[in-house]
Every structure is written in structure tokens, then in C-alpha cells.
Design an enzyme around this catalytic site. Structure first.
Site, short mmCIF file in Angstrom:
data_model
loop_
_atom_site.label_atom_id
_atom_site.label_comp_id
_atom_site.label_asym_id
_atom_site.label_seq_id
_atom_site.Cartn_x
_atom_site.Cartn_y
_atom_site.Cartn_z
N LYS A 11 0.83 -1.20 0.00
CA LYS A 11 0.00 0.00 0.00
C LYS A 11 0.87 1.26 0.00
O LYS A 11 2.10 1.18 0.19
CB LYS A 11 -0.92 -0.05 1.23
CG LYS A 11 -1.89 -1.24 1.23
CD LYS A 11 -2.82 -1.21 2.44
CE LYS A 11 -3.79 -2.38 2.41
NZ LYS A 11 -4.75 -2.33 3.54
N TYR A 51 -11.85 -3.21 -3.84
CA TYR A 51 -12.49 -3.33 -2.52
C TYR A 51 -14.01 -3.34 -2.69
O TYR A 51 -14.71 -2.63 -1.99
CB TYR A 51 -12.07 -2.18 -1.62
CG TYR A 51 -10.72 -2.37 -0.94
CD1 TYR A 51 -10.40 -3.54 -0.25
CD2 TYR A 51 -9.77 -1.34 -0.94
CE1 TYR A 51 -9.17 -3.70 0.39
CE2 TYR A 51 -8.53 -1.49 -0.30
CZ TYR A 51 -8.26 -2.67 0.37
OH TYR A 51 -7.05 -2.83 1.03
N ARG A 90 -0.72 -14.60 4.15
CA ARG A 90 -1.47 -13.92 5.23
C ARG A 90 -0.79 -14.16 6.58
O ARG A 90 -0.77 -13.28 7.44
CB ARG A 90 -2.91 -14.44 5.29
CG ARG A 90 -3.72 -14.17 4.02
CD ARG A 90 -4.44 -12.87 4.02
NE ARG A 90 -5.54 -12.82 4.95
CZ ARG A 90 -6.47 -11.87 4.95
NH1 ARG A 90 -6.42 -10.89 4.04
NH2 ARG A 90 -7.44 -11.86 5.82
N THR A 96 -5.18 -7.89 10.56
CA THR A 96 -5.54 -6.59 9.96
C THR A 96 -5.08 -5.38 10.77
O THR A 96 -4.57 -4.41 10.20
CB THR A 96 -7.08 -6.53 9.78
OG1 THR A 96 -7.48 -7.63 8.96
CG2 THR A 96 -7.51 -5.23 9.13
N ARG A 107 3.14 -6.71 9.49
CA ARG A 107 2.37 -5.65 10.15
C ARG A 107 2.81 -5.47 11.60
O ARG A 107 2.87 -4.35 12.11
CB ARG A 107 0.87 -5.97 10.07
CG ARG A 107 0.29 -5.74 8.66
CD ARG A 107 -1.12 -6.30 8.54
NE ARG A 107 -1.79 -5.92 7.30
CZ ARG A 107 -2.91 -6.47 6.86
NH1 ARG A 107 -3.49 -7.45 7.57
NH2 ARG A 107 -3.46 -6.08 5.73
N ASN A 127 -1.87 -0.30 7.21
CA ASN A 127 -1.29 -1.60 7.62
C ASN A 127 -0.42 -2.22 6.53
O ASN A 127 -0.23 -3.43 6.49
CB ASN A 127 -2.40 -2.56 8.07
CG ASN A 127 -3.46 -2.75 7.01
OD1 ASN A 127 -3.30 -2.32 5.87
ND2 ASN A 127 -4.55 -3.42 7.37
N HIS A 130 -2.00 -5.36 1.38
CA HIS A 130 -3.20 -6.14 1.13
C HIS A 130 -2.75 -7.53 0.69
O HIS A 130 -1.76 -7.63 -0.06
CB HIS A 130 -4.04 -5.52 0.01
CG HIS A 130 -5.09 -6.45 -0.50
ND1 HIS A 130 -6.30 -6.62 0.15
CD2 HIS A 130 -5.09 -7.32 -1.54
CE1 HIS A 130 -7.00 -7.54 -0.50
NE2 HIS A 130 -6.29 -7.98 -1.52
N GLU A 141 -8.90 -11.16 -7.82
CA GLU A 141 -7.94 -10.05 -7.70
C GLU A 141 -6.76 -10.19 -8.68
O GLU A 141 -6.33 -9.20 -9.27
CB GLU A 141 -7.43 -9.96 -6.26
CG GLU A 141 -8.54 -9.51 -5.30
CD GLU A 141 -8.12 -9.46 -3.85
OE1 GLU A 141 -7.01 -9.94 -3.53
OE2 GLU A 141 -8.90 -8.94 -3.03
P1 ADP Z 1 -7.49 -7.24 5.42
O1 ADP Z 1 -6.81 -6.15 4.60
O2 ADP Z 1 -6.61 -7.66 6.58
O3 ADP Z 1 -7.97 -8.41 4.60
P2 ADP Z 1 -10.21 -6.14 5.47
O4 ADP Z 1 -10.41 -6.73 4.10
O5 ADP Z 1 -11.24 -6.41 6.51
O6 ADP Z 1 -8.78 -6.56 6.08
O7 ADP Z 1 -10.07 -4.55 5.33
C1 ADP Z 1 -9.46 -3.97 4.22
C2 ADP Z 1 -8.66 -2.75 4.65
O8 ADP Z 1 -9.53 -1.72 5.10
C3 ADP Z 1 -7.72 -3.02 5.83
O9 ADP Z 1 -6.51 -3.63 5.44
C4 ADP Z 1 -7.53 -1.62 6.38
O10 ADP Z 1 -6.56 -0.89 5.64
C5 ADP Z 1 -8.90 -0.99 6.16
N1 ADP Z 1 -9.77 -1.12 7.35
C6 ADP Z 1 -10.39 -2.25 7.79
N2 ADP Z 1 -11.11 -2.01 8.91
C7 ADP Z 1 -10.95 -0.68 9.18
C8 ADP Z 1 -11.45 0.22 10.20
N3 ADP Z 1 -12.28 -0.23 11.16
N4 ADP Z 1 -11.08 1.51 10.14
C9 ADP Z 1 -10.28 1.96 9.16
N5 ADP Z 1 -9.77 1.18 8.18
C10 ADP Z 1 -10.08 -0.12 8.18
#
Ligand code: ADP
Length: 168
Positions: A11, A51, A90, A96, A107, A127, A130, A141
Site C-alpha cells: 500500500k 475493494y 497472510r 488486519t 504488520r 497496515n 493487502h 484479484e
Molecule cells: P485485510 O486487509 O486484513 O484483509 P479487510 O479486508 O477487513 O482486512 O479490510 C481492508 C482494509 O480496510 C484493511 O486492510 C484496512 O486498511 C482498512 N480497514 C479495515 N477495517 C478498518 C477500520 N475499522 N477503520 C479503518 N480502516 C479499516
């Protein structure tokens, strides 16, 4: 068991912090084979395609903050291929919310932001990465981000030890 492919996106925070080499090294040293890579910027249409279910899962405010964050600068997309590579990537990436991610994960080692702070201040959770979460997500994807011609088949040294000859 079949070989899997997965999409990893470094990212804008990872790129801007100069962590590309460090992050890719984490995957390479675990014997994970990288078969494609490209830098690009994400516009709002492409962010929505990537997304597509984030708003449904986390709400409009999280979607808006995350979309703005992902468009702050270029990202580096990488495709990895291997045995159980979706789960293995992962595992190396960590959970996350970086404040909960185990030390030793990317992370956990390079970020610390919490969900609570992000929500309170209307920020995306920065974080770093992705990584596709399931076989279906990975297929969608990888096809969204890469043309088949931009993915490469070559004998990686680690395949010799870790991948059956019938799967190579
Ligand atoms: P991951 O990336 O670990 O698969 P998700 O698909 O649930 O997690 O979320 C996608 C991205 O959205 C996260 O990596 C993070 O950057 C952002 N995100 C998720 N939850 C939150 C939140 N509560 N507040 C702000 N950003 C969030």
C-alpha cells in the site's frame, strides 16, 4: 493439493516508507515464489473494483477512508504462486490491525495503528499490505490486476525442495 496464486499489494504507506525491499525479502526468504510485479496508482473506479465488498463489510466511513488512503500514492502489486500460498502470505503479513499483529509478522514489525484510533479519527488503518483472503478472492484479484502475459513461469530454486514435480 493444487498450487495457488495470490495477490499482494504494498500500500502507499509501504511504498512511501521505503519498505518495498524489506517486505519482498520477507516473502522471498520464506521460499515464496513471485511471478509478477507492477507499480500503479489506484483511481476511484479501480479502488471500488478492488475493494468491491469493503463498504458492505465495514461501512461507508471505513470505505471512504480506505479509498482515500489507497489513492495517496503509488502501490506495488505482486503475484505469488505456491503451495497454500494464500494462507502462507497472510501468516507472514499478520492480522488486519497492526497493534494486534504478532511480532515477527510484517504488520507487527513495521506498524502499530489500532482500529479504535482509526475509527475515532476517521483514518484508514495504515497496515502496509493487502493480501488475498481466499481462493475465490485471489482468483478475482489476480485477474483484476494482471494480464496473463504479465505473469511468469520459471523454475524457482525453492521449488526443487517444496513443490512436487507433477505440479511444476
Ligand atoms: P485485510 O486487509 O486484513 O484483509 P479487510 O479486508 O477487513 O482486512 O479490510 C481492508 C482494509 O480496510 C484493511 O486492510 C484496512 O486498511 C482498512 N480497514 C479495515 N477495517 C478498518 C477500520 N475499522 N477503520 C479503518 N480502516 C479499516
Amino acid at each position: 493439493m493444487e498450487l495457488e496464486r495470490t495477490l499482494i499489494v504494498l500500500k502507499p504507506d509501504a511504498v512511501a516508507r521505503g519498505l518495498i525491499g524489506e517486505v519482498l525479502t520477507r516473502f522471498e526468504r520464506a521460499g515464496i515464489k513471485l511471478i509478477g510485479a507492477k507499480m500503479r496508482e489506484m483511481d476511484s473506479d479501480f479502488t471500488r473494483q478492488h475493494y468491491f465488498d469493503l463498504e458492505e463489510r465495514h461501512g461507508a466511513a471505513v470505505y471512504a477512508a480506505t479509498a482515500a488512503f489507497m489513492q495517496q500514492g503509488p502501490v506495488l502489486a505482486v503475484v505469488a504462486e505456491g503451495v497454500d500460498v494464500i494462507a502462507n502470505v497472510r501468516r507472514l503479513v499478520g492480522t488486519t490491525y497492526p497493534n494486534q499483529a504478532a511480532p515477527g509478522t510484517i504488520r507487527g514489525d513495521f506498524a502499530h495503528q489500532s482500529k479504535d484510533y482509526s475509527v475515532a479519527h476517521n483514518l484508514a488503518v495504515a497496515n502496509l499490505l493487502h493480501a488475498s483472503g481466499s481462493v475465490d478472492e485471489a482468483k478475482y484479484e489476480v485477474e483484476l490486476w494482471f494480464n496473463p502475459a504479465d505473469l511468469f513461469d520459471y523454475p524457482a530454486a525453492a521449488d526443487r525442495y517444496a513443490v512436487s514435480t507433477s505440479d511444476r
